[in-house]
Motif scaffolding. Structure first.
Motif, PDB file in Angstrom:
ATOM      1  N   UNK A  94       0.848  -1.192   0.000  1.00 24.47           N
ATOM      2  CA  UNK A  94       0.000   0.000   0.000  1.00 24.47           C
ATOM      3  C   UNK A  94       0.884   1.243   0.000  1.00 24.47           C
ATOM      4  N   UNK A  95       0.657   2.112  -0.962  1.00 29.37           N
ATOM      5  CA  UNK A  95       1.438   3.331  -1.089  1.00 29.37           C
ATOM      6  C   UNK A  95       0.499   4.522  -1.010  1.00 29.37           C
ATOM      7  N   UNK A  96       0.936   5.587  -0.326  1.00 26.67           N
ATOM      8  CA  UNK A  96       0.098   6.757  -0.096  1.00 26.67           C
ATOM      9  C   UNK A  96       0.806   8.004  -0.598  1.00 26.67           C
ATOM     10  N   UNK A  97       0.056   8.841  -1.325  1.00 27.29           N
ATOM     11  CA  UNK A  97       0.523  10.162  -1.736  1.00 27.29           C
ATOM     12  C   UNK A  97      -0.453  11.176  -1.151  1.00 27.29           C
ATOM     13  N   UNK A  98       0.061  12.257  -0.634  1.00 25.59           N
ATOM     14  CA  UNK A  98      -0.799  13.278  -0.032  1.00 25.59           C
ATOM     15  C   UNK A  98      -0.294  14.667  -0.355  1.00 25.59           C
ATOM     16  N   UNK A  99      -0.986  15.667   0.200  1.00 22.30           N
ATOM     17  CA  UNK A  99      -0.572  17.053   0.042  1.00 22.30           C
ATOM     18  C   UNK A  99      -1.140  17.770  -1.161  1.00 22.30           C
ATOM     19  N   UNK A 100      -2.131  17.168  -1.826  1.00 25.28           N
ATOM     20  CA  UNK A 100      -2.652  17.770  -3.047  1.00 25.28           C
ATOM     21  C   UNK A 100      -4.015  18.434  -2.869  1.00 25.28           C
ATOM     22  N   UNK A 101      -4.500  18.547  -1.646  1.00 26.18           N
ATOM     23  CA  UNK A 101      -5.861  19.031  -1.422  1.00 26.18           C
ATOM     24  C   UNK A 101      -6.095  20.443  -1.951  1.00 26.18           C
ATOM     25  N   UNK A 102      -5.164  21.363  -1.732  1.00 22.41           N
ATOM     26  CA  UNK A 102      -5.363  22.748  -2.179  1.00 22.41           C
ATOM     27  C   UNK A 102      -5.442  22.850  -3.703  1.00 22.41           C
ATOM     28  N   UNK A 103      -4.701  22.008  -4.408  1.00 22.09           N
ATOM     29  CA  UNK A 103      -4.671  22.083  -5.866  1.00 22.09           C
ATOM     30  C   UNK A 103      -5.756  21.252  -6.543  1.00 22.09           C
ATOM     31  N   UNK A 104      -6.235  20.177  -5.865  1.00 24.55           N
ATOM     32  CA  UNK A 104      -7.142  19.240  -6.533  1.00 24.55           C
ATOM     33  C   UNK A 104      -8.417  18.943  -5.758  1.00 24.55           C
ATOM     34  N   UNK A 105      -8.491  19.321  -4.509  1.00 22.06           N
ATOM     35  CA  UNK A 105      -9.549  18.979  -3.555  1.00 22.06           C
ATOM     36  C   UNK A 105      -9.516  17.502  -3.173  1.00 22.06           C
ATOM     37  N   UNK A 106      -8.466  16.778  -3.545  1.00 23.38           N
ATOM     38  CA  UNK A 106      -8.280  15.369  -3.162  1.00 23.38           C
ATOM     39  C   UNK A 106      -7.291  15.354  -2.004  1.00 23.38           C
ATOM     40  N   UNK A 107      -7.667  14.692  -0.911  1.00 19.54           N
ATOM     41  CA  UNK A 107      -6.798  14.671   0.269  1.00 19.54           C
ATOM     42  C   UNK A 107      -5.604  13.750   0.105  1.00 19.54           C
ATOM     43  N   UNK A 108      -5.795  12.624  -0.557  1.00 16.27           N
ATOM     44  CA  UNK A 108      -4.712  11.667  -0.732  1.00 16.27           C
ATOM     45  C   UNK A 108      -5.093  10.603  -1.735  1.00 16.27           C
ATOM     46  N   UNK A 109      -4.093   9.840  -2.149  1.00 12.89           N
ATOM     47  CA  UNK A 109      -4.299   8.765  -3.110  1.00 12.89           C
ATOM     48  C   UNK A 109      -3.601   7.511  -2.584  1.00 12.89           C
TER      49      UNK A 109
END
Length: 129
Positions: A94-109
């Motif tokens: 399981x791999x997690x990417x985060x930090x994109x909420x301000x640019x995409x409204x997605x909290x993580x992937x």
């Protein structure tokens, strides 16, 4: 009486070993399944392409090597890059990417490596619009 034990042992060994059968030549073989995906992985998802922008569809591209994802890049459908975010191992497979909420409204992937996902991986977008 001394000869009874070795004879009994040999008889027991003979009968127990005679029940073994050789493996059939047509016996099924378990094979490792090949990886069903290769990088880059592309697609679209719902998001907001920047603060103050209307919600809509944004494109993504997951890059990596072998079976391990390294980053995900989000773009508007017209091609404007919204950002690239690194994946880190959060638990086995399981791999997690985060930090994109301000640019995409997605909290993580989450990128899950699993044969239960028909393609060999599942991509889960957390949060959203």
């Amino acid at each position: 009486m001394k000869k009874l034990f070795p004879i009994a042992f040999l008889l027991c060994a003979f009968f127990s070993l005679s029940s073994f059968a050789p493996v059939r030549s047509d016996a099924p073989v378990i094979k490792k399944s090949a990886r069903r995906y290769s990088f880059p992985i592309t697609g679209t998802t719902d998001g907001t392409p920047g603060a103050g922008q209307p919600a809509g569809t944004i494109a993504y591209e997951v890059n990596g090597s072998g079976t391990i994802p390294s980053s995900i890049t989000f773009k508007t459908l017209s091609g404007t890059v919204l950002g690239t975010y690194a994946f880190s191992l959060s638990s086995p497979n399981n791999y997690l990417a985060g930090g994109m909420k301000a640019q995409t409204s997605i909290s993580g992937v989450y990128f899950h490596i699993s044969s239960a996902c028909g393609t060999g991986y599942c991509l889960e977008f957390i949060g959203g619009i």
